[in-house]
Design a protein around this motif. Structure first.
Motif, PDB file in Angstrom:
ATOM      1  N   LYS A  48       0.832  -1.212   0.000  1.00 40.11           N
ATOM      2  CA  LYS A  48       0.000   0.000   0.000  1.00 40.11           C
ATOM      3  C   LYS A  48       0.867   1.264   0.000  1.00 40.11           C
ATOM      4  O   LYS A  48       0.370   2.368   0.254  1.00 40.11           O
ATOM      5  N   LEU A  49       2.144   1.103  -0.288  1.00 37.90           N
ATOM      6  CA  LEU A  49       3.067   2.236  -0.223  1.00 37.90           C
ATOM      7  C   LEU A  49       2.657   3.377  -1.153  1.00 37.90           C
ATOM      8  O   LEU A  49       2.862   4.537  -0.834  1.00 37.90           O
ATOM      9  N   ARG A  50       2.070   3.040  -2.289  1.00 43.46           N
ATOM     10  CA  ARG A  50       1.757   4.048  -3.304  1.00 43.46           C
ATOM     11  C   ARG A  50       0.299   4.511  -3.248  1.00 43.46           C
ATOM     12  O   ARG A  50      -0.181   5.174  -4.166  1.00 43.46           O
ATOM     13  N   ASP A  51      -0.386   4.202  -2.175  1.00 44.22           N
ATOM     14  CA  ASP A  51      -1.797   4.571  -2.046  1.00 44.22           C
ATOM     15  C   ASP A  51      -1.975   6.085  -2.144  1.00 44.22           C
ATOM     16  O   ASP A  51      -1.209   6.854  -1.553  1.00 44.22           O
ATOM     17  N   ILE A  52      -2.968   6.516  -2.907  1.00 46.35           N
ATOM     18  CA  ILE A  52      -3.216   7.950  -3.068  1.00 46.35           C
ATOM     19  C   ILE A  52      -4.611   8.335  -2.575  1.00 46.35           C
ATOM     20  O   ILE A  52      -5.144   9.376  -2.960  1.00 46.35           O
ATOM     21  N   SER A  53      -5.190   7.512  -1.709  1.00 47.34           N
ATOM     22  CA  SER A  53      -6.487   7.868  -1.136  1.00 47.34           C
ATOM     23  C   SER A  53      -6.342   9.127  -0.284  1.00 47.34           C
ATOM     24  O   SER A  53      -5.411   9.229   0.515  1.00 47.34           O
ATOM     25  N   PRO A  54      -7.229  10.101  -0.448  1.00 45.41           N
ATOM     26  CA  PRO A  54      -7.144  11.315   0.375  1.00 45.41           C
ATOM     27  C   PRO A  54      -7.274  11.001   1.860  1.00 45.41           C
ATOM     28  O   PRO A  54      -8.107  10.181   2.260  1.00 45.41           O
ATOM     29  N   ILE A  55      -6.460  11.642   2.674  1.00 40.25           N
ATOM     30  CA  ILE A  55      -6.557  11.538   4.127  1.00 40.25           C
ATOM     31  C   ILE A  55      -7.074  12.874   4.644  1.00 40.25           C
ATOM     32  O   ILE A  55      -6.397  13.901   4.528  1.00 40.25           O
TER      33      ILE A  55
END
Length: 219
Positions: free
Chosen positions: A18-25
């Motif tokens: 999941k290192l490249r996850d781009i889900s907004p936080i």
């Protein structure tokens, strides 16, 4: 027995990574806050003074904030924006701590598969900002403390005293800094000789300037 570098590369290359996850936080205030407290949300982006803003949240709002997990809160949303190249290079320095003293840019398989987005620290800002409707953008630079104070006054957010700038441990550890400095120098030299990758980075960061242009003139 695999080396530490080999084990790290295996994690990076894992299809489950999941290192490249781009889900907004996005962080929001709790629903049980009492009194006339202005509600807002904050879109967190790595290498955009995120530690500073989370420290502000803890200082001013205690434990009365958490990550947004649904779409029911539509209160004001603000985000910080940093010079795209400056931010990406800061992210690369952080990335180097995963593979210290390893010339990862010479690993053709790794570069072809991931460059220039290796992990969340090396996302482009537009990859995340394009996913959400942000009401206010704030420029990150050396004057952030005064600019953020003005923003808080204008929108009735809590802030007492000067904004405390957070520094990650790796910024003050001389051994880590020496490793990052050496890695950046070598990588920059390599990029100048390998225009394919230089041009790919420029193409990757170009959309970020749509957002930087929104804030670059902020006093």
């Amino acid at each position: 027995m695999p080396t530490a570098i080999e084990e790290t590369l295996a994690i990076i290359n894992s299809p489950d990574s999941k290192l490249r996850d781009i889900s907004p936080i996005i962080y929001r205030l709790d629903d049980d806050l009492l009194g006339d407290i202005k509600r807002f949300r904050y879109l967190d982006q790595t290498c955009c003074a995120s530690g500073t803003i989370r420290n502000w949240l803890m200082t001013e709002y205690g434990d009365k904030w958490h990550m947004q997990t649904d779409q029911q809160d539509d209160s004001m949303l603000f985000a910080l924006v940093r010079n795209p190249h400056e931010r990406w290079w800061s992210g690369v320095r952080s990335w180097m701590n995963n593979l210290p003293y390893y010339s990862w840019w010479e690993n053709e398989q790794l570069m072809e598969k991931f460059f220039p987005h290796f992990n969340r620290f090396t996302t482009s800002q537009s990859q995340i900002l394009d996913q959400v409707k942000v009401d206010h953008f704030i420029k990150v630079d050396s004057d952030l403390d005064e600019r953020f104070s003005n923003f808080c006054r204008k929108h009735r957010l809590l802030q007492f005293g000067r904004l405390k700038k957070y520094k990650n441990h790796r910024h003050v550890d001389p051994k880590v800094k020496a490793m990052e400095d050496k890695g950046r120098t070598q990588f920059e030299k390599w990029l100048r000789k390998n225009r394919k990758w230089h041009d790919k980075l420029e193409e990757f960061l170009a959309p970020d300037y749509r957002y930087w242009d929104k804030v670059s003139g902020q006093a």
